[in-house]
Design a protein around this motif. Structure first.
Motif, PDB file in Angstrom:
ATOM      1  N   MET A   1       0.710  -1.099  -0.044  1.00 52.97           N
ATOM      2  CA  MET A   1       0.041  -0.089   0.132  1.00 52.97           C
ATOM      3  C   MET A   1       0.836   1.306   0.018  1.00 52.97           C
ATOM      4  O   MET A   1       1.914   1.340   0.653  1.00 52.97           O
ATOM      5  CB  MET A   1      -0.832   0.109   1.065  1.00 52.97           C
ATOM      6  N   THR A   2       0.336   2.264  -0.587  1.00 52.92           N
ATOM      7  CA  THR A   2       1.101   3.458  -0.621  1.00 52.92           C
ATOM      8  C   THR A   2       0.181   4.696   0.135  1.00 52.92           C
ATOM      9  O   THR A   2      -0.679   4.768   0.198  1.00 52.92           O
ATOM     10  CB  THR A   2       1.170   4.140  -2.191  1.00 52.92           C
ATOM     11  N   CYS A   3       1.240   5.358   0.848  1.00 56.97           N
ATOM     12  CA  CYS A   3       0.636   6.089   1.816  1.00 56.97           C
ATOM     13  C   CYS A   3       1.387   7.571   1.923  1.00 56.97           C
ATOM     14  O   CYS A   3       2.514   7.597   1.214  1.00 56.97           O
ATOM     15  CB  CYS A   3       0.890   5.820   3.200  1.00 56.97           C
ATOM     16  N   PHE A   4       0.670   8.878   1.784  1.00 57.35           N
ATOM     17  CA  PHE A   4       1.339   9.952   2.106  1.00 57.35           C
ATOM     18  C   PHE A   4       0.945  10.838   3.544  1.00 57.35           C
ATOM     19  O   PHE A   4      -0.150  10.499   3.869  1.00 57.35           O
ATOM     20  CB  PHE A   4       1.229  10.734   0.805  1.00 57.35           C
TER      21      PHE A   4
ATOM     22  N   ARG B   1      -3.899   6.907   2.367  1.00 57.77           N
ATOM     23  CA  ARG B   1      -3.571   5.533   2.223  1.00 57.77           C
ATOM     24  C   ARG B   1      -4.323   4.953   0.814  1.00 57.77           C
ATOM     25  O   ARG B   1      -5.454   5.295   0.705  1.00 57.77           O
ATOM     26  CB  ARG B   1      -3.857   4.629   3.289  1.00 57.77           C
ATOM     27  N   PHE B   2      -3.476   4.303  -0.027  1.00 55.12           N
ATOM     28  CA  PHE B   2      -4.209   3.822  -1.176  1.00 55.12           C
ATOM     29  C   PHE B   2      -3.776   2.268  -1.332  1.00 55.12           C
ATOM     30  O   PHE B   2      -2.434   1.976  -0.972  1.00 55.12           O
ATOM     31  CB  PHE B   2      -3.540   4.698  -2.561  1.00 55.12           C
ATOM     32  N   THR B   3      -4.406   1.600  -2.233  1.00 55.13           N
ATOM     33  CA  THR B   3      -4.128   0.132  -2.320  1.00 55.13           C
ATOM     34  C   THR B   3      -2.746  -0.141  -2.830  1.00 55.13           C
ATOM     35  O   THR B   3      -2.205  -1.065  -2.543  1.00 55.13           O
ATOM     36  CB  THR B   3      -5.272  -0.519  -3.165  1.00 55.13           C
TER      37      THR B   3
ATOM     38  N   PHE C   1       6.018  10.216   1.186  1.00 53.40           N
ATOM     39  CA  PHE C   1       5.255   9.342   0.889  1.00 53.40           C
ATOM     40  C   PHE C   1       5.943   7.937   1.626  1.00 53.40           C
ATOM     41  O   PHE C   1       7.130   7.568   2.107  1.00 53.40           O
ATOM     42  CB  PHE C   1       5.753   8.743  -0.623  1.00 53.40           C
ATOM     43  N   PHE C   2       5.199   6.904   2.104  1.00 52.06           N
ATOM     44  CA  PHE C   2       5.371   5.901   3.037  1.00 52.06           C
ATOM     45  C   PHE C   2       5.019   4.734   2.347  1.00 52.06           C
ATOM     46  O   PHE C   2       3.877   4.434   1.701  1.00 52.06           O
ATOM     47  CB  PHE C   2       4.971   6.008   4.157  1.00 52.06           C
ATOM     48  N   ASP C   3       5.217   3.289   2.551  1.00 48.08           N
ATOM     49  CA  ASP C   3       4.588   2.048   2.298  1.00 48.08           C
ATOM     50  C   ASP C   3       4.337   1.587   3.631  1.00 48.08           C
ATOM     51  O   ASP C   3       4.789   1.749   4.581  1.00 48.08           O
ATOM     52  CB  ASP C   3       5.786   1.013   2.061  1.00 48.08           C
ATOM     53  N   TRP C   4       3.028   1.213   3.545  1.00 48.44           N
ATOM     54  CA  TRP C   4       2.250   0.608   4.749  1.00 48.44           C
ATOM     55  C   TRP C   4       2.640  -0.669   5.167  1.00 48.44           C
ATOM     56  O   TRP C   4       3.438  -1.703   4.524  1.00 48.44           O
ATOM     57  CB  TRP C   4       0.889   0.227   4.082  1.00 48.44           C
TER      58      TRP C   4
END
Length: 95
Positions: A1-4, A55-57, A90-93
């Motif tokens: 998942m992609t997060c910012f 947060r995105f898939t 940006f971060f990874d879940w």
């Protein structure tokens, strides 16, 4: 998942405009298939400071989010309310 996470400063006197626009954007973003979360938080002691968490898939869902009508219409208006540095990370879940 992609997060910012975005730390934002709003121009003095533009808080109501920013919050109105972000509420609409948050509502519309939450209807997108790949958007899992879109939240806006106001700092407790600094009325001009906000935090946006999304947060995105996956990365493709984030890119699709940037192509929506809501993004094209609301983000330029939101940007007009900002008055300081924007810290976007940006971060990874993980969990």
């Amino acid at each position: 998942m992609t997060c910012f996470v975005a730390r934002l400063k709003v121009k003095p006197g533009r808080q109501a405009d920013f919050e109105r626009l972000e509420r609409e954007f948050s509502r519309l973003a939450s209807e997108e298939a790949g958007t899992l979360r879109y939240e806006v938080l106001r700092h407790r002691t600094d009325p001009d400071a906000y935090l946006v968490y999304a947060r995105f898939t996956d990365e493709a869902a984030f890119r699709a989010h940037q192509e929506t009508e809501a993004y094209r219409r609301l983000v330029p208006q939101i940007m007009e309310t900002l008055g300081g540095e924007t810290d976007l990370q940006f971060f990874d879940w993980v969990g």
